[in-house]
Enzyme design. Structure first.
Site, PDB file in Angstrom:
ATOM      1  N   GLY A   1      80.468 -41.359 -25.693  1.00  0.00           N
ATOM      2  CA  GLY A   1      79.092 -41.640 -26.097  1.00  0.00           C
ATOM      3  C   GLY A   1      78.418 -40.476 -26.814  1.00  0.00           C
ATOM      4  O   GLY A   1      77.526 -40.682 -27.635  1.00  0.00           O
TER       5      GLY A   1
ATOM      6  N   ASP B   1      72.985 -40.340 -20.004  1.00  0.00           N
ATOM      7  CA  ASP B   1      73.096 -40.248 -18.546  1.00  0.00           C
ATOM      8  C   ASP B   1      74.520 -39.902 -18.127  1.00  0.00           C
ATOM      9  O   ASP B   1      75.208 -40.703 -17.492  1.00  0.00           O
ATOM     10  CB  ASP B   1      72.656 -41.617 -17.963  1.00  0.00           C
ATOM     11  CG  ASP B   1      72.752 -41.659 -16.463  1.00  0.00           C
ATOM     12  OD1 ASP B   1      72.672 -40.592 -15.817  1.00  0.00           O
ATOM     13  OD2 ASP B   1      72.911 -42.777 -15.917  1.00  0.00           O
TER      14      ASP B   1
ATOM     15  N   SER C   1      71.727 -49.112 -15.839  1.00  0.00           N
ATOM     16  CA  SER C   1      70.897 -49.072 -17.051  1.00  0.00           C
ATOM     17  C   SER C   1      71.207 -50.202 -18.046  1.00  0.00           C
ATOM     18  O   SER C   1      70.271 -50.776 -18.620  1.00  0.00           O
ATOM     19  CB  SER C   1      71.000 -47.691 -17.719  1.00  0.00           C
ATOM     20  OG  SER C   1      72.337 -47.288 -17.846  1.00  0.00           O
TER      21      SER C   1
ATOM     22  N   GLU D   1      81.109 -46.445 -22.941  1.00  0.00           N
ATOM     23  CA  GLU D   1      81.670 -46.107 -21.636  1.00  0.00           C
ATOM     24  C   GLU D   1      83.104 -45.644 -21.887  1.00  0.00           C
ATOM     25  O   GLU D   1      83.908 -46.391 -22.431  1.00  0.00           O
ATOM     26  CB  GLU D   1      81.616 -47.303 -20.680  1.00  0.00           C
ATOM     27  CG  GLU D   1      82.351 -47.120 -19.368  1.00  0.00           C
ATOM     28  CD  GLU D   1      81.992 -45.848 -18.597  1.00  0.00           C
ATOM     29  OE1 GLU D   1      80.811 -45.615 -18.311  1.00  0.00           O
ATOM     30  OE2 GLU D   1      82.934 -45.074 -18.281  1.00  0.00           O
TER      31      GLU D   1
HETATM   32  N1  SAM Z   1      73.837 -45.019 -17.063  1.00  0.00           N
HETATM   33  C1  SAM Z   1      74.431 -45.687 -15.912  1.00  0.00           C
HETATM   34  C2  SAM Z   1      73.322 -46.321 -15.116  1.00  0.00           C
HETATM   35  O1  SAM Z   1      72.182 -45.780 -15.098  1.00  0.00           O
HETATM   36  O2  SAM Z   1      73.546 -47.366 -14.529  1.00  0.00           O
HETATM   37  C3  SAM Z   1      75.251 -44.769 -15.046  1.00  0.00           C
HETATM   38  C4  SAM Z   1      76.211 -43.903 -15.805  1.00  0.00           C
HETATM   39  S1  SAM Z   1      77.170 -42.814 -14.851  1.00  0.00           S
HETATM   40  C5  SAM Z   1      76.051 -41.599 -14.309  1.00  0.00           C
HETATM   41  C6  SAM Z   1      78.072 -41.976 -16.100  1.00  0.00           C
HETATM   42  C7  SAM Z   1      79.170 -42.824 -16.761  1.00  0.00           C
HETATM   43  O3  SAM Z   1      79.606 -42.174 -17.945  1.00  0.00           O
HETATM   44  C8  SAM Z   1      80.423 -43.029 -15.930  1.00  0.00           C
HETATM   45  O4  SAM Z   1      80.680 -44.398 -15.843  1.00  0.00           O
HETATM   46  C9  SAM Z   1      81.529 -42.313 -16.702  1.00  0.00           C
HETATM   47  O5  SAM Z   1      82.769 -42.998 -16.643  1.00  0.00           O
HETATM   48  C10 SAM Z   1      80.993 -42.355 -18.102  1.00  0.00           C
HETATM   49  N2  SAM Z   1      81.428 -41.276 -18.995  1.00  0.00           N
HETATM   50  C11 SAM Z   1      81.790 -40.011 -18.694  1.00  0.00           C
HETATM   51  N3  SAM Z   1      81.946 -39.274 -19.816  1.00  0.00           N
HETATM   52  C12 SAM Z   1      81.649 -40.099 -20.856  1.00  0.00           C
HETATM   53  C13 SAM Z   1      81.560 -39.926 -22.266  1.00  0.00           C
HETATM   54  N4  SAM Z   1      81.821 -38.742 -22.833  1.00  0.00           N
HETATM   55  N5  SAM Z   1      81.180 -40.972 -23.026  1.00  0.00           N
HETATM   56  C14 SAM Z   1      80.891 -42.186 -22.444  1.00  0.00           C
HETATM   57  N6  SAM Z   1      80.959 -42.408 -21.122  1.00  0.00           N
HETATM   58  C15 SAM Z   1      81.320 -41.381 -20.338  1.00  0.00           C
END
Ligand code: SAM
Length: 284
Positions: A149, A169, A100, A118
């Site tokens: 986030g 996401d 994204s 992230e």
């Molecule tokens: N949005 C990305 C895309 O579409 O390319 C993929 C994101 S992936 C599904 C979720 C990500 O959120 C992971 O890299 C994880 O390390 C991170 N993550 C997990 N909990 C989080 C939080 N509370 N705040 C921010 N990042 C977080």
């Protein structure tokens, strides 16, 4: 700290739905010259090498992106999405997959900004390095927070230009993510009632999924909700048999575009006879 790394899943059927919708929203925001912000609460690494051991471990892109690449003709929404993916693969072979943040960077004009969260330290490091390689403009337009986030979103809303897309996401590895997603949407809408909020969720056998969807559908804000199922749930209840995108304050074009896309997408990505889709909306 949870262990989710998006590299294992890049380009799978869920990414296809999520990113096709995201590209459509970005295109819509680019119809006007007025600046906007993109806020990505769960950014991941930004760009994924589909030849890496992680991507090849389960080869999830084979049942997602790869199936589209083999298609003779496709709806315009998927064509646009593939155009973006192919930008990162000038040799014509899909070796790299844009997440994204990368799709957002491609769309942003000089006047627009990207805010990324992230939380995973290693993933944030990869994202930072990847970002530097995109060049000075990408670095200038982007602020990367190695932080939560869900918490950080509040500090970004409303964005100064009063136009903005928030993509939420999470990996939903932690079942609290369902509750936190709903709370982030509630708080986001309070601060920025006209903002577009795109929420991705997995179709897994968990009651929290249905609770999240029901709560989102009860919101008074206009929305479009699409889900795509590619196969029947596994007997052990694990694994992703589909996913959904819930978009609040959607582009007015989104429902019609999905209506023209989902039957084709479902037929193309189907793995068994339980494949299908849903599409609903609440107009203003
Ligand atoms: N949005 C990305 C895309 O579409 O390319 C993929 C994101 S992936 C599904 C979720 C990500 O959120 C992971 O890299 C994880 O390390 C991170 N993550 C997990 N909990 C989080 C939080 N509370 N705040 C921010 N990042 C977080």
């Amino acid at each position: 700290m949870f262990s989710y790394r998006h590299a294992f899943h890049a380009g799978n059927h869920a990414d296809v739905l999520k990113h096709a919708v995201f590209v459509h929203i970005l295109d819509y925001y680019n119809r006007k010259d007025n600046p906007y912000w993109v806020i990505d609460t769960h950014a991941g690494a930004g760009l994924y090498d589909l030849r890496s051991d992680w991507a090849l471990k389960n080869g999830e892109f084979v049942d997602g992106l790869d199936k589209l690449l083999g298609a003779a003709s496709m709806p315009p929404m998927i064509e646009r999405y593939l155009e973006e993916v192919q930008h990162f693969n000038p040799d014509g072979v899909a070796n790299f997959y844009p997440g994204s943040p990368w799709l957002a960077l491609r769309a942003l004009r000089d006047q627009d900004r990207l805010r990324l969260f992230e939380m995973h330290p290693s993933e944030a490091d990869v994202l930072r390095q990847n970002l530097k390689q995109q060049g000075r403009d990408a670095v200038r337009q982007t602020t990367l927070y190695q932080a939560d986030g869900f918490d950080g979103l509040k500090s970004q809303l409303p964005p100064p230009p009063r136009r903005g897309i928030t993509i939420i996401d999470p990996s939903y590895e932690d079942k609290q993510d369902y509750r936190k997603t709903l709370q982030a949407v509630h708080e986001g809408l309070k601060r920025f009632a006209t903002g577009c909020f795109a929420v991705w969720y997995p179709l897994v056998q968990r009651r929290e999924v249905q609770e999240l969807v029901r709560s989102l559908e009860r919101l008074k804000t206009p929305w479009v909700h699409a889900s795509l199922t590619v196969r029947k749930p596994t007997g052990d209840g694990f694994g992703l048999h589909g996913s959904g995108m819930f978009v609040l304050n959607p582009p007015w074009t989104l429902h019609a575009e999905l209506d023209a896309t989902l039957p084709w997408l479902s037929a193309t990505l189907k793995q068994d006879d339980r494949a299908g889709f849903t599409l609903k909306q609440q107009a203003s």
